[in-house]
Design a protein around this motif. Structure first.
Motif: not given
Length: 489
Positions: A183-184, A419-424, A429-435, A460-461
């Motif tokens: 998404x980036x 913080x406003x996180x962009x989900x990537x 297993x690894x979970x949800x990661x974003x920036x 965005x969350x």
């Protein structure tokens, strides 16, 4: 009907190279090539190399050798080198690495399809002959745009494409094809550099600084938004110089709000800023424009005055700290990252202590530290006062340890922030990661969300930071989809 020719692009190095690869992909697809992800599934593997520092060059050579190993095992018939290392060394690389079936420079990009077809058919295309690309454009920035059409500028492909090439969504597609679904995406703002840092060879093979037209940057951003991109990152060798060859050194300040208004874009990020060229107006726009994140990728390199002067750079510890105070006075949550070189010729213990003083006071979110090594063709390679390799290695380890400790402390300061996180990525297993806004792709850490309920890549969350893992943050979403539709940072 004959089977389509297939090609895979393997990209190394920086975000600028990623843009160049996607332009090559656009050119090849427009000429009938089928793009594949895995080099083993391709007739031709094109390796977009990096030529910046020794480690990057080694990675490029390793990637070429790895691709060469595929020949004879499956579909792969040819391996071709492009990119900065190929541009910088040309015939020399071809002679040192006969495993590469072709070494193509930037001037070959326009005809990349014909070049690959020649190589694939068993023909020989003469390896690129390196030249100082700074000499291809006028010395005066104001005169460069008229000459730009005659010079190969990777990532500057026009936005007007022939019928049948542009996507169904509209005619404004650039000569570019995305090589992934993240998404980036990066957008090339300019190419080349007019600075003469004594340790850097980039201007010699990337050329003098030249800006892209604002209309091309806007159209490419609109096209990326239509492809599902939520965040764009503006890249070049020096974004603070944008517009100087277009008659307006403050052009970035007016372009950023326009980019932020593009439908579908949630976040605009600017990378590669020169501290000596930072302007109050640019700081204001970066810290106050909705959707433009207060993110400062500042190229400090060192803070001891004697070392900076030897590097042909400007500033000192106190001036740099004042700049950071100005930024944080306008946006306390601003993200700041930088890179530093230790062990530069003539660097004393007092110089190193001065750098450590700066690092301790700077509160940087991300720090890259590199040990000095000679780069051929640079002024610094001719300097006296070279430090022993063991001394450079010891200083690199010492400052790297300090940097790791400091960025972890800075991350801990963010506990309690929203913080406003962009989900990537979403993985069972690894979970949800974003920036978050202060984290650029690949370089600055990430955010692990404590729950992924209802979240998908590209959403965005808003989340509250509840912990850290080194430079990374752990954050709890305020609600499953809180903030998804909100504008702003």
């Amino acid at each position: 009907m004959p089977e389509r020719r297939t090609v895979a692009l393997v990209t190394l190095g920086c975000a600028r190279n990623e843009v160049d690869s996607e332009e090559l992909a656009g050119r090849l697809e427009a000429d009938g090539w089928q793009l594949v992800e895995d080099a083993a599934d391709a007739d031709v593997a094109v390796v977009n190399t990096c030529g910046f520092v020794e480690a990057a060059k080694k990675d490029s050579v390793d990637a070429l050798l790895e691709a060469n190993d595929l020949k004879g095992q499956g579909r792969t018939q040819a391996v071709v080198a492009v990119g900065c290392m190929a541009e910088r060394y040309g015939k020399e690389l071809a002679e040192a690495l006969p495993e590469a079936d072709g070494v193509l420079g930037f001037d070959d990009y326009t005809d990349i399809s014909d070049r690959l077809q020649t190589i694939l058919s068993g023909g020989i295309h003469a390896s690129h002959t390196p030249r100082d690309r700074r000499k291809l454009l006028p010395i005066s920035p104001a005169e460069r745009q008229e000459s730009a059409a005659s010079v190969a500028l990777p990532g500057h492909a026009p936005a007007d494409l022939p019928e049948g090439v542009a996507p169904a969504s509209g005619p404004r597609a650039p000569l570019r094809r995305r090589l992934g679904g993240a998404p980036v995406a990066s957008v090339k703002l300019a190419s080349g550099c007019d600075r003469r840092c004594s340790f850097c060879a980039i201007p010699s093979f990337r050329g003098s600084f030249i800006s892209r037209r604002p209309s091309d940057v806007l159209n490419e951003t609109r096209w990326l938004a239509e492809q599902g991109v939520k965040e764009i990152m503006l890249v070049s060798e020096n974004n603070t110089s944008y517009g100087k060859d277009l008659g307006d050194i403050r052009l970035l300040e007016s372009l950023l709000p326009e980019l932020a208004e593009v439908d579908g874009i949630e976040r605009v990020r600017v990378s590669y800023l020169q501290p000596a060229e930072m302007r109050p107006g640019l700081i204001d726009v970066l810290t106050s424009t909705p959707k433009v994140v207060p993110y400062f990728d500042l190229s400090f390199q060192h803070s001891a005055p004697a070392v900076l002067r030897a590097m042909r750079r400007f500033g000192d510890t106190d001036r740099f700290l004042e700049l950071l105070d100005t930024i944080r006075g306008k946006a306390p949550e601003a993200g700041v990252r930088s890179n530093f070189i230790v062990g530069f010729p003539g660097e004393t213990e007092a110089d190193l202590a001065e750098l450590e003083r700066f690092l301790n006071g700077a509160r940087l979110d991300a720090i890259g530290v590199f040990g000095y090594s000679d780069e051929e063709g640079t002024e610094a390679a001719t300097y006296d006062g070279k430090l022993d390799e063991d001394v450079v290695a010891e200083r690199l380890a010492r400052v790297s340890r300090l940097a790791e400790e400091l960025v972890s402390q800075r991350a801990e300061e963010r506990v309690g922030e929203t913080v406003r996180v962009l989900v990537e990525s979403v993985d069972e297993e690894e979970g949800v990661h974003g920036r978050a806004a202060h984290q650029a792709p690949e370089t600055d850490g990430q955010v692990l969300l404590t729950t992924g309920e209802g979240l998908t890549v590209g959403r965005m969350v808003e989340a509250k930071v509840v912990g850290t893992e080194g430079v990374d943050l752990v954050a709890e979403p305020l609600s499953s989809l809180a903030g998804v539709e909100e504008a702003g940072r």
